[in-house]
Scaffold this active site. Structure first.
Site, PDB file in Angstrom:
ATOM      1  N   THR A  19      -5.940   1.204  -5.505  1.00  0.00           N
ATOM      2  CA  THR A  19      -4.900  -0.146  -5.398  1.00  0.00           C
ATOM      3  C   THR A  19      -6.197  -0.973  -5.316  1.00  0.00           C
ATOM      4  OG1 THR A  19      -5.159   0.179  -3.102  1.00  0.00           O
ATOM      5  CG2 THR A  19      -5.336  -1.569  -3.438  1.00  0.00           C
ATOM      6  N   ASP A  60       1.509  -0.162  -5.073  1.00  0.00           N
ATOM      7  CA  ASP A  60       0.444   0.361  -5.184  1.00  0.00           C
ATOM      8  C   ASP A  60      -0.233   0.966  -6.605  1.00  0.00           C
ATOM      9  OD1 ASP A  60      -0.283   1.329  -3.741  1.00  0.00           O
ATOM     10  OD2 ASP A  60      -2.203  -0.032  -3.023  1.00  0.00           O
ATOM     11  N   HIS A  61       0.220   2.451  -5.328  1.00  0.00           N
ATOM     12  CA  HIS A  61      -0.455   3.880  -5.998  1.00  0.00           C
ATOM     13  C   HIS A  61       0.669   4.940  -5.546  1.00  0.00           C
ATOM     14  CE1 HIS A  61      -3.206   3.903  -2.686  1.00  0.00           C
ATOM     15  NE2 HIS A  61      -3.513   3.007  -3.447  1.00  0.00           N
ATOM     16  N   HIS A  67      -2.189   2.862   4.543  1.00  0.00           N
ATOM     17  CA  HIS A  67      -2.597   3.802   3.903  1.00  0.00           C
ATOM     18  C   HIS A  67      -3.144   5.201   4.167  1.00  0.00           C
ATOM     19  CE1 HIS A  67      -6.735   4.503   1.671  1.00  0.00           C
ATOM     20  NE2 HIS A  67      -6.907   2.866   1.153  1.00  0.00           N
ATOM     21  N   GLU A 110       0.851  -1.032  -0.129  1.00  0.00           N
ATOM     22  CA  GLU A 110       0.021  -0.002   0.515  1.00  0.00           C
ATOM     23  C   GLU A 110       0.497   1.722   0.431  1.00  0.00           C
ATOM     24  OE1 GLU A 110      -3.370   2.978   0.041  1.00  0.00           O
ATOM     25  OE2 GLU A 110      -3.663   0.475   0.074  1.00  0.00           O
TER      26      GLU A 110
END
Length: 627
Positions: free
Chosen positions: A304, A476-477, A417, A262
């Site tokens: 995600t 993921d991002h 997150h 994450e």
């Protein structure tokens, strides 16, 4: 009776009767202009004023059909709706750097699970969009107690409607037509939303988006033409042809452990703060793995979930909304499916609730044998949205040991997150001057996750699992929204804040660890999440029939490409930023003019995005696999 006095009274009545319309037009114009400056400093230029005014005139024209209290009520409701749209757009932009669409409203079901994230995107200044609504409610109550002194006839109201509507409609048509001539596919694909709103205004954008949503749903009920199917099939065949076959089948039969981390971005790798390594464990493992240092995330509205979708299917994210919702009923040639066909046991593991991002449905579609979500694990320690990475990864080790070999385990971490506000669990990592900032909290969060990943990977190694496994780990991002870009640029020590520099910070690390630390080194190939599955398919000797990405180990220099969902792209030499329609030379960092070759690439890559959309919208793989 004095004629001049009668005329003056008539004119006065008409002016008074139209004050509410004028007031509405002025208020909405101010709100849209303020909104525009928040989206982009260069949003407002002379041409966009015309469609903005035109869209407001169209709203005003419909109000003119009503009279008295009904008209006041109509205007009041429109004011509320427009204000909600603008604030929703701004909040969405703060996180996703894009404009909200009808399809993405479906993702609102997730907000209950990420209320802290949503709350962090709300700015106290956003309340200003609703101040007039609160004030007007008082005047409307006063107005409703009075009887209007002048009420125009239905014919006059209708003629007023026609007059105002035609002016607004003609200006709008001219603006939209200009866009259709400049970029023919932009209005239908809406692949570059910010740029489109700069051309036609926000209200027109949402009107066209609603139209596209309805028309797309209708079109998807119709089958694709044979010509289109053939075109897509030929592209898929040509896209998966390679002149070399480096490491082909070298990992066939090995366990596959894929870890999606994450908000892990590359700018923290091998970086220190106050003399401390931010990710000491990942730095160590990257040193004994094959490390891709020009690897980009390509996610869209599904963030995600989009990263999962691309990494497991090599298909682009949904143009709006999330593929995990929109296409959970499709037939997919996923990594899990192809490995399962080779007698692998396949399992996904994640420390959040099973229904989040529709995973409990999508994982079945992707042919995972088992999904170990929050209800299947021990929630003995919670950080942020779910089970802490420490507890989750410790439990994942035990699950892996119980799996029948060979297996494919897809592991998704959670504790890092956004908005990284559960700092009490992140430890005492000293972030110095960034203490209390979003950047500082992120550095603490990712340092915590790095520690847990180090423990997890070391246990795999100590227990001998790495001897028979290929381990894949990637981010993921993005971690830092563009709204907080100043903190990222400050951290990187740069004052050059152009689009090229920003995209260079949107890389995520990708490592592939082979048994006995083989094939370690750094690969500089420009690549993205679409390319992971084709690369693994080569290593594991899997079929590559339906992939839009490319094998990173065997792609020729001339065919390298990273296409983003908004239509931006890079080939390693040039970066095209779709939101400003600007090309950059990556080596010099300077803007360059569009060449015929670059224009052809822009069209070619736009077509590739529509191929993916057609495959998913029409469940084309089901047809192709049944041939």
């Amino acid at each position: 009776m004095d004629i001049s006095k009668l005329i003056n009274n008539k004119v006065s009545d008409h002016i008074i009767h139209g004050i509410d319309l004028l007031f509405f037009a002025i208020v909405i114009s101010i709100k849209v202009i303020v909104y525009a400056t928040q989206i982009s400093p260069d949003y407002l230029y002379i041409k966009v004023f015309y469609p903005i005014v035109a869209s407001i005139l169209i709203l005003v024209s419909f109000a003119a059909l009503f009279k008295g209290k009904k008209r006041m009520k109509f205007l009041y409701i429109m004011d509320i709706i427009v204000s909600i749209i603008l604030v929703a757009d701004i909040m969405y932009y703060r996180y996703f750097k894009d404009i909200l669409t009808v399809s993405e409203i479906g993702n609102a079901r997730l907000l209950g699970g990420v209320s802290s994230s949503v709350g962090s995107l709300f700015n106290i200044k956003d309340i200003l969009y609703f101040v007039d609504i609160i004030v007007l409610s008082f005047f409307i109550r006063k107005f409703n107690k009075k009887t209007p002194s002048y009420t125009p006839t239905l014919l006059k109201r209708f003629l007023t409607f026609i007059f105002i509507f035609i002016i607004g409609f003609c200006i709008d048509v001219k603006s939209v037509y200009a866009v259709s001539q400049e970029q023919p596919t932009l209005l239908s694909s809406m692949s570059n939303r910010i740029y489109l709103t700069k051309l036609i205004g926000n209200l027109n954008f949402h009107a066209i988006d609603a139209y596209n949503f309805v028309s797309t749903k209708a079109k998807n009920l119709e089958p694709l033409s044979d010509e289109r199917k053939t075109e897509i099939t030929n592209f898929l065949k040509s896209n998966n042809q390679y002149t070399t076959t480096d490491l082909k089948g070298s990992m066939e039969g090995k366990n596959v452990i894929m870890i999606q981390v994450e908000a892990l971005q590359q700018f923290v790798i091998n970086q220190k703060i106050n003399g401390q390594e931010i990710t000491p464990n990942l730095n160590r493992w990257l040193g004994k793995s094959l490390y891709f240092d020009n690897y980009f995330y390509q996610v869209a509205g599904g963030t995600t979930a989009d990263a999962e979708f691309m990494s497991n299917n090599s298909l682009y994210p949904s143009i709006s909304g999330a593929a995990y919702y929109n296409y959970s009923g499709d037939t997919l040639s996923s990594l899990a499916k192809e490995l399962k066909d080779k007698n692998y046991y396949t399992a996904a593991l994640h420390g959040n609730t099973e229904g989040f991002w529709n995973r409990n449905v999508m994982y079945r579609t992707e042919s995972f044998d088992k999904f170990y979500g929050k209800s299947s694990l021990n929630s003995n320690e919670i950080v942020g949205l779910g089970i802490s990475d420490r507890s989750f990864l410790n439990q994942s080790i035990e699950k892996l040991k119980s799996f029948k070999q060979p297996y494919y385990s897809f592991i998704i971490t959670l504790s890092s997150h956004y908005p990284y506000d559960d700092v009490k669990h992140y430890g005492n990592f000293n972030v110095g001057e960034y203490e209390g900032t979003l950047m500082g909290n992120y550095l603490k969060a990712i340092h915590y996750t790095d520690e847990q990943l180090g423990t997890f990977l070391d246990k795999l190694d100590n227990d001998g699992i790495t001897k028979n496994s290929v381990i894949v780990l990637y981010g993921d991002h993005f971690a830092i929204p563009k709204t907080n870009a100043d903190q990222l640029f400050k951290f990187e020590g740069t004052t050059n804040t152009n689009d090229l520099n920003w995209i260079n910070y949107q890389k995520v690390p990708l490592m592939i660890h082979f048994p006995d630390d083989k094939n370690s080194g750094v690969n500089h190939t420009y690549s993205g999440q679409m390319d992971l599955y084709p690369t693994l398919a080569n290593l594991l000797n899997l079929p590559k029939n339906y992939m839009l990405g490319q094998d990173m180990l065997n792609t020729s220099a001339n065919n390298k490409k990273v296409i983003f969902r908004d239509g931006s792209f890079t080939d390693g030499k040039t970066y095209y930023c779709s939101s400003t329609n600007t090309y950059y030379d990556i080596q010099t960092g300077k803007t360059i003019q569009e060449t015929p070759e670059l224009k052809n690439k822009k069209v070619e890559y736009s077509n590739e995005l529509t191929y993916s959309d057609d495959i998913l919208n029409h469940n084309l793989l089901k047809t192709l696999e049944n041939k």
